[in-house]
Enzyme design. Sequence first.
Site, mmCIF file in Angstrom:
data_model
loop_
_atom_site.group_PDB
_atom_site.id
_atom_site.type_symbol
_atom_site.label_atom_id
_atom_site.label_comp_id
_atom_site.label_asym_id
_atom_site.label_seq_id
_atom_site.Cartn_x
_atom_site.Cartn_y
_atom_site.Cartn_z
ATOM 1 N N TYR A 7 48.697 37.372 46.925
ATOM 2 C CA TYR A 7 47.479 38.114 46.578
ATOM 3 C C TYR A 7 46.984 38.938 47.772
ATOM 4 O O TYR A 7 46.688 40.130 47.655
ATOM 5 C CB TYR A 7 46.386 37.135 46.124
ATOM 6 C CG TYR A 7 45.097 37.833 45.760
ATOM 7 C CD1 TYR A 7 44.969 38.517 44.557
ATOM 8 C CD2 TYR A 7 44.004 37.837 46.626
ATOM 9 C CE1 TYR A 7 43.787 39.176 44.223
ATOM 10 C CE2 TYR A 7 42.826 38.483 46.301
ATOM 11 C CZ TYR A 7 42.717 39.149 45.098
ATOM 12 O OH TYR A 7 41.556 39.809 44.782
ATOM 13 N N LYS B 173 46.687 43.118 48.082
ATOM 14 C CA LYS B 173 45.467 43.891 48.349
ATOM 15 C C LYS B 173 45.615 44.722 49.633
ATOM 16 O O LYS B 173 45.006 45.781 49.765
ATOM 17 C CB LYS B 173 44.256 42.955 48.397
ATOM 18 C CG LYS B 173 43.939 42.325 47.035
ATOM 19 C CD LYS B 173 43.638 43.387 45.967
ATOM 20 C CE LYS B 173 43.232 42.766 44.640
ATOM 21 N NZ LYS B 173 42.855 43.758 43.623
HETATM 22 N N1 LIG Z 1 36.491 37.643 41.769
HETATM 23 C C1 LIG Z 1 36.694 37.795 43.079
HETATM 24 O O1 LIG Z 1 36.356 36.956 43.920
HETATM 25 C C2 LIG Z 1 37.344 39.075 43.581
HETATM 26 C C3 LIG Z 1 37.190 39.406 44.943
HETATM 27 C C4 LIG Z 1 37.783 40.564 45.425
HETATM 28 C C5 LIG Z 1 38.484 41.383 44.570
HETATM 29 N N2 LIG Z 1 38.618 41.051 43.255
HETATM 30 C C6 LIG Z 1 39.393 41.962 42.402
HETATM 31 O O2 LIG Z 1 38.542 42.494 41.412
HETATM 32 C C7 LIG Z 1 39.299 42.778 40.244
HETATM 33 C C8 LIG Z 1 38.662 42.097 39.046
HETATM 34 O O3 LIG Z 1 38.598 40.719 39.304
HETATM 35 P P1 LIG Z 1 37.746 39.703 38.395
HETATM 36 O O4 LIG Z 1 37.376 38.574 39.276
HETATM 37 O O5 LIG Z 1 36.717 40.442 37.607
HETATM 38 O O6 LIG Z 1 38.909 39.182 37.437
HETATM 39 P P2 LIG Z 1 38.868 38.678 35.931
HETATM 40 O O7 LIG Z 1 40.048 37.774 35.826
HETATM 41 O O8 LIG Z 1 37.500 38.151 35.571
HETATM 42 O O9 LIG Z 1 39.157 40.029 35.134
HETATM 43 C C9 LIG Z 1 40.356 40.730 35.337
HETATM 44 C C10 LIG Z 1 40.606 41.585 34.121
HETATM 45 O O10 LIG Z 1 41.838 42.300 34.340
HETATM 46 C C11 LIG Z 1 42.611 42.201 33.157
HETATM 47 N N3 LIG Z 1 44.037 42.342 33.464
HETATM 48 C C12 LIG Z 1 44.807 41.494 34.196
HETATM 49 N N4 LIG Z 1 46.079 41.923 34.211
HETATM 50 C C13 LIG Z 1 46.114 43.073 33.475
HETATM 51 C C14 LIG Z 1 47.142 43.980 33.113
HETATM 52 N N5 LIG Z 1 48.408 43.771 33.489
HETATM 53 N N6 LIG Z 1 46.811 45.054 32.374
HETATM 54 C C15 LIG Z 1 45.547 45.263 31.958
HETATM 55 N N7 LIG Z 1 44.524 44.426 32.254
HETATM 56 C C16 LIG Z 1 44.814 43.343 33.003
HETATM 57 C C17 LIG Z 1 42.288 40.831 32.580
HETATM 58 O O11 LIG Z 1 42.627 40.734 31.211
HETATM 59 C C18 LIG Z 1 40.788 40.739 32.849
HETATM 60 O O12 LIG Z 1 40.023 41.285 31.793
HETATM 61 C C19 LIG Z 1 40.720 42.301 40.537
HETATM 62 O O13 LIG Z 1 41.494 43.394 40.996
HETATM 63 C C20 LIG Z 1 40.515 41.296 41.643
HETATM 64 O O14 LIG Z 1 41.672 41.141 42.442
HETATM 65 C C21 LIG Z 1 38.050 39.917 42.735
#
Ligand SMILES: NC(=O)c1ccc[n+]([C@@H]2O[C@H](COP(=O)([O-])OP(=O)(O)OC[C@H]3O[C@@H](n4cnc5c(N)ncnc54)[C@H](O)[C@@H]3O)[C@@H](O)[C@H]2O)c1
Length: 252
Positions: free
Chosen positions: A156, A160
């Site tokens: 992961y 990123k």
């Molecule tokens: N939650 C955290 O702590 C955090 C921190 C930093 C960055 N992020 C990043 O933010 C973004 C969103 O994270 P989140 O926590 O809201 O995640 P989440 O799991 O709540 O939502 C992710 C969404 O992406 C969709 N998805 C996954 N793979 C997919 C694909 N192949 N095609 C289309 N849609 C797809 C899922 O169905 C889901 O609706 C991600 O890129 C994650 O890496 C999250």
Amino acid sequence: MAELTGRVALVTGGAMGIGREICLDLAREGAAVVVVDRTDPAETAAEIVAAGGQALSVAADVTSEDDMARAAAAATETFGGVDILVNNAGIFASLQPKPFTEIDLGEWRAVMEVNVLGGVIAARSVVGSMRQRGGGRIVNIASTTAFKGVAFLLHYTSSKGAVLAMTKALAKELGGDGILVNAVAPGFTVSAGVEANADHVNRMRDNAPSSRSIQREMVPGDIVGAVRFLAGPSSAFITGQTIVVDGGAYFH
Ligand SMILES: NC(=O)c1ccc[n+]([C@@H]2O[C@H](COP(=O)([O-])OP(=O)(O)OC[C@H]3O[C@@H](n4cnc5c(N)ncnc54)[C@H](O)[C@@H]3O)[C@@H](O)[C@H]2O)c1
């Protein structure tokens, strides 16, 4: 008039979590939003329409060129094209922290394919439309893990890091077309995916607030302002940059 009136935004991973909040926020700012997710994102689009906005939902996987071409075509057919792409879809909360020697290579490939290649495929699907419209914005959702070098999530964290590098290289490549490419790097955020995987993310959740200058949990709504800024007219001379949004834990 709202800042994004007349603009069309395509947001990946918009069915839930951070992506859903981004969709709702861009719509409130006047954008027509194409909500893309591999899980049917109809609810997010319906919420926007119910609030008086414009939205379209497309069930599509960001790792599929055919799916993303279909999403871009639907955006053009319904709203005339795409001005803003938010690459938010990602795999994070479902990942069990492990020593790098134990991470399954299939999982490595899936993480890189969705988190890195998915963003590139999405950008390829909309860049023609952005060029036709005289420019555009791409906002990539990265993560502070890439700055901090978080252990036991090597796939992961590496994915990123690649998003940060891709943001800079694509900004150079597309600057001449008036397409600005930037990233937002959130800290640990209590999103829908995190809530659903509480068993193994709770340790990070407990540690996060005390590591911040602003000592509270971070929620999806904390991220949307930075995305809106990078999608709107106030950031018209900013490209290749990353805004860290983490309550002042990592100073970038
Ligand atoms: N939650 C955290 O702590 C955090 C921190 C930093 C960055 N992020 C990043 O933010 C973004 C969103 O994270 P989140 O926590 O809201 O995640 P989440 O799991 O709540 O939502 C992710 C969404 O992406 C969709 N998805 C996954 N793979 C997919 C694909 N192949 N095609 C289309 N849609 C797809 C899922 O169905 C889901 O609706 C991600 O890129 C994650 O890496 C999250």
